[in-house]
Motif scaffolding. Structure first.
Motif, PDB file in Angstrom:
ATOM      1  N   HIS A 282       0.829  -1.591  -0.094  1.00  9.16           N
ATOM      2  CA  HIS A 282       0.200   0.331  -0.110  1.00  9.16           C
ATOM      3  C   HIS A 282       0.803   1.276   0.691  1.00  9.16           C
ATOM      4  N   ASN A 283       1.789   1.258   0.857  1.00  7.43           N
ATOM      5  CA  ASN A 283       2.963   2.406   1.226  1.00  7.43           C
ATOM      6  C   ASN A 283       3.399   2.530  -0.012  1.00  7.43           C
ATOM      7  N   THR A 284       3.998   1.405  -0.948  1.00  8.40           N
ATOM      8  CA  THR A 284       4.796   1.709  -1.932  1.00  8.40           C
ATOM      9  C   THR A 284       4.087   2.824  -3.036  1.00  8.40           C
ATOM     10  N   VAL A 285       2.857   1.932  -3.308  1.00  4.96           N
ATOM     11  CA  VAL A 285       1.859   2.171  -4.633  1.00  4.96           C
ATOM     12  C   VAL A 285       2.070   3.754  -4.281  1.00  4.96           C
ATOM     13  N   PHE A 286       1.336   4.070  -3.395  1.00  4.72           N
ATOM     14  CA  PHE A 286       0.914   5.323  -2.980  1.00  4.72           C
ATOM     15  C   PHE A 286       1.972   5.967  -2.930  1.00  4.72           C
ATOM     16  N   VAL A 288       4.680   5.595  -5.142  1.00  7.07           N
ATOM     17  CA  VAL A 288       5.044   6.379  -6.313  1.00  7.07           C
ATOM     18  C   VAL A 288       3.484   7.119  -6.626  1.00  7.07           C
ATOM     19  N   VAL A 289       2.896   6.364  -7.121  1.00  9.75           N
ATOM     20  CA  VAL A 289       1.853   7.592  -7.929  1.00  9.75           C
ATOM     21  C   VAL A 289       1.863   9.447  -7.471  1.00  9.75           C
ATOM     22  N   LEU A 290       1.786   9.100  -5.969  1.00 10.85           N
ATOM     23  CA  LEU A 290       2.437  10.832  -4.893  1.00 10.85           C
ATOM     24  C   LEU A 290       3.597  11.071  -5.854  1.00 10.85           C
ATOM     25  N   GLY A 291       4.626  10.677  -6.001  1.00  9.11           N
ATOM     26  CA  GLY A 291       5.898  11.622  -6.199  1.00  9.11           C
ATOM     27  C   GLY A 291       5.165  11.606  -8.135  1.00  9.11           C
ATOM     28  N   TYR A 292       4.615  11.100  -8.848  1.00  6.33           N
ATOM     29  CA  TYR A 292       4.118  11.760 -10.586  1.00  6.33           C
ATOM     30  C   TYR A 292       3.277  13.126 -10.294  1.00  6.33           C
ATOM     31  N   VAL A 293       2.310  12.085  -9.026  1.00 10.87           N
ATOM     32  CA  VAL A 293       1.101  13.634  -9.566  1.00 10.87           C
ATOM     33  C   VAL A 293       1.565  14.587  -8.815  1.00 10.87           C
ATOM     34  N   LEU A 328       5.810   1.905 -10.771  1.00 12.91           N
ATOM     35  CA  LEU A 328       4.830   1.457 -10.296  1.00 12.91           C
ATOM     36  C   LEU A 328       5.300   0.140  -9.862  1.00 12.91           C
ATOM     37  N   CYS A 329       5.272  -1.356 -11.286  1.00 11.04           N
ATOM     38  CA  CYS A 329       5.294  -2.420 -11.227  1.00 11.04           C
ATOM     39  C   CYS A 329       6.991  -3.090 -10.796  1.00 11.04           C
ATOM     40  N   LYS A 330       7.703  -1.209 -10.894  1.00 12.16           N
ATOM     41  CA  LYS A 330       8.961  -2.073 -10.749  1.00 12.16           C
ATOM     42  C   LYS A 330       9.427  -2.139  -8.994  1.00 12.16           C
ATOM     43  N   ALA A 331       8.644  -1.293  -8.191  1.00  8.49           N
ATOM     44  CA  ALA A 331       8.225  -1.271  -7.091  1.00  8.49           C
ATOM     45  C   ALA A 331       7.471  -2.435  -6.417  1.00  8.49           C
ATOM     46  N   LEU A 332       6.830  -2.786  -6.957  1.00 11.31           N
ATOM     47  CA  LEU A 332       5.671  -3.898  -6.127  1.00 11.31           C
ATOM     48  C   LEU A 332       6.726  -4.974  -6.618  1.00 11.31           C
ATOM     49  N   TRP A 333       7.718  -4.882  -7.691  1.00 11.65           N
ATOM     50  CA  TRP A 333       8.352  -6.126  -8.341  1.00 11.65           C
ATOM     51  C   TRP A 333       9.298  -6.116  -6.672  1.00 11.65           C
ATOM     52  N   GLU A 334       9.641  -5.078  -6.286  1.00 11.70           N
ATOM     53  CA  GLU A 334      10.844  -5.324  -5.299  1.00 11.70           C
ATOM     54  C   GLU A 334       9.859  -6.344  -3.851  1.00 11.70           C
TER      55      GLU A 334
END
Length: 964
Positions: A282-286, A288-293, A328-334
């Motif tokens: 949850h924290n990772t995807v949030f 990542v998306v927050l940084g781009y937004v 996002l996928c890179k972070a989830l992959w980690e």
């Protein structure tokens, strides 16, 4: 002896003396003496028989000592005594007594060594007791002497020594307490060094030591402090455990697990670990998306941080959508890689623990360890699916946050590529088929692909309407695999190759993504879109592979002066299909097929720019299908529509002619007509404008259809010099045949990805549509053949012939020469057209076949127009036709001559009798009513009467009636 007696008493046995005394009361029984007893014991006996005698003794004899045996035996006597019975009973008692006595004697002898040994031990014990009594007496005497000799000062020294020893122990305890009080400093240092096992070990030892000195008042405070420190260590340990979720480190995780094992909380640690993985996703995807937004927003406004993840995804701009998805996928992959390595760590250490446990002997500890190991294993296996579900939901939410229809095709394919790679990761991660992601991406892909396909159909219509049907020069070795769109079919499957570039069929042994990237790297790294190093080298110049080949070919042909120029120009090797670059012998040239007009062209595929665009489009469709196999059916359905529309356009431009079906020659097979009707009903919009009163359903159906294409005004199909656009017709028709061949080539690949329940559709498409492409040749080239020769002029020439001659003619009529000249001119025109476009042998054969068939039917029609005819005239007809055949066979190598029997049979019918003629009319329905009527009225009128003629005409009318 007392012990022996007591032992016998416990065993329920009596001494021999007691046994003899008990038996002495029986008068009739005599106690044997010692000698008799010895003799009795020494006599050979059967142990089994003796045991049976002992077992036969009544149980009452083994009862308490108060039992009166004599009374018991007397009471058993019957009222009437029998001497023999009493003597027999007495003998039995003697035998029982003897057996018991022998048994007792055996037992006594058996226990004799033990008795002697026990007697010796009693004697030794008595001696020891006497010695102890002497020692005690001496000790008491010495104590009295010591008591009288020692003073109070001596006792004081002893008391001081004792106090000294106590003080030394107290000092040692104080030093231990001091060390315990300073332990918190060392614990802090160990925590900073992340030596969690050492810190916990030290803390537990301190607690154990503190419990030893709990009688000191200062220890209670220290014990509380140690407990707080231990709780603090657990908190830091939990933080250290959470770091595993994003960046797994073997050493770090080993320390954490050792620490939890010391605490006895391995199961709790596993529960916490799964909670941290869920939170990490949850924290990772949030983040990542927050940084781009925030980056795209261009300000530091914190309002985005308060949004939910679902709402935050809607603020991602189209420009940053793909990079954000990749990150996002890179972070989830980690995160998933860390979980994968966590499982690997446990599998490895479980094997080591099992091996070490098999060597140990602590069964209780081993059972407890096995229980913990089983719990952890089940927890990790269950966590695989749970974590993958969380990942799918997060990515699905991100995908739903933006309408993918706004992206271009290449960007959309890139998105599918990333999602396909993620689904591949999920399948390797937990064996899941990624139902959540598949359903989400499938809906968006189908919607996107419908719009994309609709646009491509409109573009295809525009291309077809602007196509001039000029040959697109490609090399003779051209293959669709040389196009960029089909490169993915040639590349071997490997984890480093993106799914869009992977072939349909793969080898069974592959390296998983986790195995490849376990030590480093990321499968979602965005690589720059680069073209393949090899460019598409598929085009040729002037129909030749090279200018040198073209020049060499013509120079070599011109060197053979004895060979007609026309044959030199038109020759092509039938075996290889290539233009020769060396001189060709005149025998080879003379033996060539007369219908082959491919001499001056390389045997390269015939296709147009539109055909090439359709093939490229098919390649793009297959890329999408290969990336996302759940939409394979939709993609293949749209691919079939591309082929359907191309086939329908070729038929509409060059093959539609209402007069074709009226010929009765079966130029269009029922399968072809069915296919064209199906395409027209399902794909072609025949309405000029939308009806405002039409229902919504009808409007939706019209959206799925495409207007019928119109031939470009630049394409001229009416010029006789060009054989009514033969070059354009050849290019169009053969390009369709080539396109069908490519679909046949792709069938195994399409069949491999098509769902099993949908494979009947694919089979039907190939059997009913693709296979009919070559059948369009007949109706298209029939139109050319129908206008290539002046059949009307030939009918006029035949009408001027006098057929009622009175003598047999030896010279054929001039219409035969005129018809042959038409064929020669047709041959020359074919040669001229072949200079522009290679005419394949099947095409030239069909053209010649059509022209010959039309010529023969025109001859029959001319014979049917005869008003008067004699037998000599009928012989002249045969002469003319034989002359025509002889000359025609020199112009073409088609054998047999088409419709030769059609003419010969009609001529021979002139000689039939009335009965044979009636049967002949019923059997030969290929002739028209006019032709049959003329045959009866003109040719047979001379040798049949009026009644017979009327009968034959009635038979003809009966045959013609169903046709009307």
């Amino acid at each position: 002896m007392q012990k022996i007696k007591s032992l016998m008493t416990r065993q329920g046995l009596k001494s021999p003396q007691e046994s003899l005394s008990d038996l002495g009361a029986i008068e009739s029984l005599r106690v044997p003496g010692k000698e008799e007893f010895r003799e009795l014991r020494e006599q050979p006996s059967d142990p089994q028989a003796e045991q049976e005698l002992i077992n036969s003794i009544e149980q009452v004899y083994f009862s308490a000592d108060s039992f009166d045996i004599v009374k018991y035996e007397l009471e058993k006597l019957p009222p009437v005594l029998n001497l023999q019975e009493l003597e027999a009973y007495r003998d039995k008692l003697k035998q029982q007594q003897a057996a018991v006595s022998k048994k007792v004697a055996d037992l006594i002898l058996e226990k004799q060594p033990a008795y002697v040994k026990e007697l010796e031990r009693v004697t030794s014990l008595q001696t020891g007791l006497q010695l102890a009594a002497v020692i005690c007496t001496n000790g008491r005497r010495h104590l009295n002497i010591a008591k009288e000799g020692f003073t109070q000062a001596s006792l004081g020294l002893l008391a001081n020594q004792r106090k000294r020893q106590l003080l030394i122990g107290l000092l040692k305890s104080l030093r231990t307490i001091k060390t315990l009080q300073r332990t918190d400093v060392r614990l802090s240092e160990m925590l900073e060094e992340e030596d969690y096992p050492g810190a916990i070990q030290l803390c537990l030892e301190c607690q154990k030591a503190a419990s030893t000195f709990k009688h000191y008042s200062c220890i209670s405070e220290l014990n509380s402090k140690l407990q707080d420190t231990l709780e603090q260590i657990e908190e830091q340990l939990d933080v250290a455990l959470s770091k595993i979720c994003k960046n797994f480190d073997i050493n770090h995780y080993t320390k954490v697990q050792q620490a939890y094992r010391l605490l006895g909380k391995t199961q709790t640690a596993m529960d916490q670990l799964h909670m941290h993985f869920t939170q990490a996703i949850h924290n990772t995807v949030f983040q990542v998306v927050l940084g781009y937004v925030e980056l795209c927003a261009g300000n530091t406004d914190t309002k985005f941080q308060k949004l939910q993840y679902k709402d935050l995804c809607t603020h991602v701009t189209p420009d940053s959508y793909i990079p954000c998805l990749a990150d996002l996928c890179k972070a989830l992959w980690e995160v998933m890689l860390s979980y994968y390595r966590t499982m690997e760590w446990h599998e490895k250490h479980d094997n080591e623990d099992t091996a070490s446990a098999s060597e140990g002997s602590n069964m209780i500890g081993t059972e407890e360890t096995n229980f913990d190991r089983g719990y952890i294993k089940k927890k990790l296996e269950h966590g695989l699916t749970r974590i993958w579900q969380d990942v799918q939901l997060k990515v699905k939410t991100y995908l739903l946050g933006t309408d993918l229809s706004i992206f271009k095709y290449d960007d959309f394919i890139f998105v599918l590529d990333i999602i396909s790679r993620l689904m591949q990761v999920g399948e390797e991660f937990c064996g899941s088929k990624s139902e959540v992601l598949q359903e989400s991406i499938r809906k968006q892909s189908v919607n996107y692909f419908k719009n994309y396909h609709r646009t491509r159909l409109d573009e295809l219509r525009m291309f077809l309407e602007n196509e001039t049907w000029e040959l697109c020069p490609v090399k003779s070795n051209f293959s669709i695999l040389q196009l960029h769109e089909f490169k993915f079919m040639e590349q071997s499957r490997s984890p480093s190759v993106s799914p869009s570039k992977q072939p349909v069929s793969t080898s069974s042994k592959t390296v998983t993504l986790f195995e490849q990237y376990c030590s480093g790297g990321n499968p979602f790294e965005i690589q720059a879109n680069h073209k393949d190093e090899e460019t598409e080298d598929v085009l040729a110049s002037n129909g030749y592979e090279s200018d040198e080949q073209e020049k060499s070919a013509y120079q070599e042909y011109d060197s053979d002066s004895d060979v007609p120029e026309e044959l030199k120009r038109d020759y092509v090797d039938e075996q290889t299909g290539d233009v020769p670059v060396k001189s060709v012998s005149r025998e080879t040239l003379k033996s060539r097929k007369k219908s082959d007009y491919s001499l001056n062209k390389v045997n390269a595929p015939i296709l147009t720019n539109t055909t090439l665009n359709v093939i490229r489009l098919v390649g793009k469709y297959m890329q999408m299908m290969n990336i996302l196999k759940p939409i394979a059916f939709d993609v293949i359905h749209f691919m079939s529509q591309l082929f359907d529309y191309y086939l329908y356009a070729i038929y509409t431009f060059f093959g539609r002619n209402d007069s074709l079906e009226s010929t009765g020659l079966g130029l269009s097979s029922s399968r072809l007509r069915t296919t064209l009707n199906r395409i027209q009903e399902s794909l072609i919009d025949l309405e000029v404008s939308a009806d405002p009163t039409a229902t919504l359903t009808a409007a939706e159906e019209r959206k799925e259809k495409v207007p019928s294409p119109h031939l470009s005004h630049l394409v001229v199909l009416t010029s006789g010099d060009t054989l009514h656009g033969l070059a354009e017709r050849v290019v169009a028709t053969e390009s369709l045949v080539f396109l069908a061949e490519q679909f046949e080539f792709l069938q195994p690949h399409l069949d491999a990805v098509m769902p099993a329940v949908k494979k009947p559709f694919l089979q039907q498409f190939y059997s009913q549509t693709v296979s009919t492409a070559s059948e369009l040749r007949k109706p298209i080239y029939w139109i050319v053949a129908g206008k290539a020769l002046d059949y009307e002029q030939m009918l006029l020439l035949m009408a001027n012939v006098k057929w009622d001659v009175k003598e047999i003619m030896s010279q054929h009529n001039i219409y035969v020469d005129a018809l042959l000249k038409e064929f020669e001119q047709f041959n020359r025109r074919l040669n001229e057209v072949s200079k522009r476009v290679r005419i394949p042998l099947p095409v030239s054969n069909i053209l010649w076949e059509h022209c010959i068939r039309l010529a023969n039917r025109t001859i029959v029609e001319g014979y049917a127009n005869v008003k008067k005819c004699s037998n000599e005239g009928r012989a002249l007809m045969q002469l003319d036709f034989q002359q025509f055949l002889m000359k025609l066979e020199k112009l073409t190598d088609i054998r047999p001559i088409p419709d030769k029997e059609f003419v010969e049979t009609y001529i021979k019918a002139y000689y039939l009798t009335e009965n044979d003629m009636e049967r002949w009319i019923k059997e030969h329905r290929e002739y028209s009513t006019k032709q049959l009527t003329n045959l009866v009225n003109v040719c047979l009128g001379s040798h049949i009467n009026k009644k017979a003629r009327q009968k034959l005409l009635a038979a003809i009318d009966d045959i013609d009636r169903p046709k009307r």
